[in-house]
Write a protein that holds these residues in place. Sequence first.
Motif, PDB file in Angstrom:
ATOM      1  N   GLY A  36       0.868  -1.337  -0.554  1.00  0.00           N
ATOM      2  CA  GLY A  36       0.066  -0.060   0.028  1.00  0.00           C
ATOM      3  C   GLY A  36       0.700   1.932   0.405  1.00  0.00           C
ATOM      4  O   GLY A  36       0.206   2.188   0.023  1.00  0.00           O
ATOM      5  N   VAL A  37       1.933   0.746   0.168  1.00  0.00           N
ATOM      6  CA  VAL A  37       3.293   2.535   0.033  1.00  0.00           C
ATOM      7  C   VAL A  37       3.677   2.250  -0.804  1.00  0.00           C
ATOM      8  O   VAL A  37       4.341   1.244  -2.276  1.00  0.00           O
ATOM      9  CB  VAL A  37       4.005   2.136   0.914  1.00  0.00           C
ATOM     10  N   GLU A  38       3.195   3.340  -1.566  1.00  0.00           N
ATOM     11  CA  GLU A  38       4.103   4.237  -2.958  1.00  0.00           C
ATOM     12  C   GLU A  38       5.576   3.991  -3.250  1.00  0.00           C
ATOM     13  O   GLU A  38       5.630   5.070  -2.127  1.00  0.00           O
ATOM     14  CB  GLU A  38       3.588   5.249  -3.962  1.00  0.00           C
ATOM     15  N   VAL A  39       6.575   3.896  -4.011  1.00  0.00           N
ATOM     16  CA  VAL A  39       7.581   3.480  -3.421  1.00  0.00           C
ATOM     17  C   VAL A  39       8.240   4.674  -5.042  1.00  0.00           C
ATOM     18  O   VAL A  39       7.660   3.973  -6.403  1.00  0.00           O
ATOM     19  CB  VAL A  39       8.362   2.109  -3.483  1.00  0.00           C
ATOM     20  N   PRO A  40       9.024   4.731  -5.312  1.00  0.00           N
ATOM     21  CA  PRO A  40       9.925   5.715  -5.838  1.00  0.00           C
ATOM     22  C   PRO A  40      10.534   4.677  -7.101  1.00  0.00           C
ATOM     23  O   PRO A  40      11.559   4.117  -6.459  1.00  0.00           O
ATOM     24  CB  PRO A  40      10.646   6.444  -5.602  1.00  0.00           C
ATOM     25  N   ILE A  41      10.512   4.914  -8.475  1.00  0.00           N
ATOM     26  CA  ILE A  41      11.334   4.055  -8.944  1.00  0.00           C
ATOM     27  C   ILE A  41      11.617   4.965 -10.477  1.00  0.00           C
ATOM     28  O   ILE A  41      11.443   5.546 -10.911  1.00  0.00           O
ATOM     29  CB  ILE A  41      10.554   3.127 -10.104  1.00  0.00           C
ATOM     30  N   PRO A  42      13.344   4.538 -10.735  1.00  0.00           N
ATOM     31  CA  PRO A  42      13.678   5.066 -11.842  1.00  0.00           C
ATOM     32  C   PRO A  42      13.548   5.432 -12.976  1.00  0.00           C
ATOM     33  O   PRO A  42      12.913   4.500 -13.524  1.00  0.00           O
ATOM     34  CB  PRO A  42      15.263   4.363 -11.419  1.00  0.00           C
ATOM     35  N   SER A  43      13.236   6.206 -13.683  1.00  0.00           N
ATOM     36  CA  SER A  43      12.479   6.309 -14.737  1.00  0.00           C
ATOM     37  C   SER A  43      13.641   5.571 -15.945  1.00  0.00           C
ATOM     38  O   SER A  43      14.690   4.789 -16.011  1.00  0.00           O
ATOM     39  CB  SER A  43      12.658   7.278 -15.455  1.00  0.00           C
ATOM     40  N   GLY A  44      12.501   4.027 -16.750  1.00  0.00           N
ATOM     41  CA  GLY A  44      12.968   3.359 -17.739  1.00  0.00           C
ATOM     42  C   GLY A  44      13.741   1.769 -16.805  1.00  0.00           C
ATOM     43  O   GLY A  44      14.173   1.063 -17.739  1.00  0.00           O
ATOM     44  N   SER A  45      13.951   1.695 -15.693  1.00  0.00           N
ATOM     45  CA  SER A  45      14.280   1.097 -15.022  1.00  0.00           C
ATOM     46  C   SER A  45      13.012  -0.529 -15.222  1.00  0.00           C
ATOM     47  O   SER A  45      11.811  -0.140 -15.838  1.00  0.00           O
ATOM     48  CB  SER A  45      13.792   1.040 -13.209  1.00  0.00           C
ATOM     49  N   MET A  64      14.213   0.225  -7.726  1.00  0.00           N
ATOM     50  CA  MET A  64      13.690   1.196  -6.632  1.00  0.00           C
ATOM     51  C   MET A  64      14.427   2.057  -6.161  1.00  0.00           C
ATOM     52  O   MET A  64      15.807   1.635  -5.596  1.00  0.00           O
ATOM     53  CB  MET A  64      12.523   0.415  -5.276  1.00  0.00           C
ATOM     54  N   PHE A  65      14.354   3.095  -5.486  1.00  0.00           N
ATOM     55  CA  PHE A  65      15.566   4.288  -5.045  1.00  0.00           C
ATOM     56  C   PHE A  65      14.317   4.403  -3.895  1.00  0.00           C
ATOM     57  O   PHE A  65      13.766   3.516  -3.305  1.00  0.00           O
ATOM     58  CB  PHE A  65      14.364   5.603  -5.105  1.00  0.00           C
ATOM     59  N   ALA A  66      15.942   4.048  -2.267  1.00  0.00           N
ATOM     60  CA  ALA A  66      15.706   3.014  -1.100  1.00  0.00           C
ATOM     61  C   ALA A  66      15.975   4.889  -0.071  1.00  0.00           C
ATOM     62  O   ALA A  66      17.005   5.730  -0.265  1.00  0.00           O
ATOM     63  CB  ALA A  66      16.308   1.872  -1.347  1.00  0.00           C
TER      64      ALA A  66
END
Length: 76
Positions: A36-45, A64-66
């Motif tokens: 349920g928590v949105e996590v940022p992912i690098p563009s193009g990953s 993903m970005f940690a």
Amino acid sequence: MTDMRKPEPRRGADIEIIDRSSGDQVLIPSTVRINGVEVPIPSGSSIKIDDMRDDEAVAITITMFARRISIHHEDT
């Protein structure tokens, strides 16, 4: 006094891979949520989902970005 509670049963994570584009025939992930928590992912990953079968757990590999990573021993 010893804590006699039973440990919580292990369970997999809830993974949501969401495409917020409009009407394309190809799914392009723009949002990923873990439990349920949105996590940022690098563009193009890329997101890799292993073959899905009824008799096995599904493995998913996401880059993903940690914000924080903690690796430690925990007494039980």
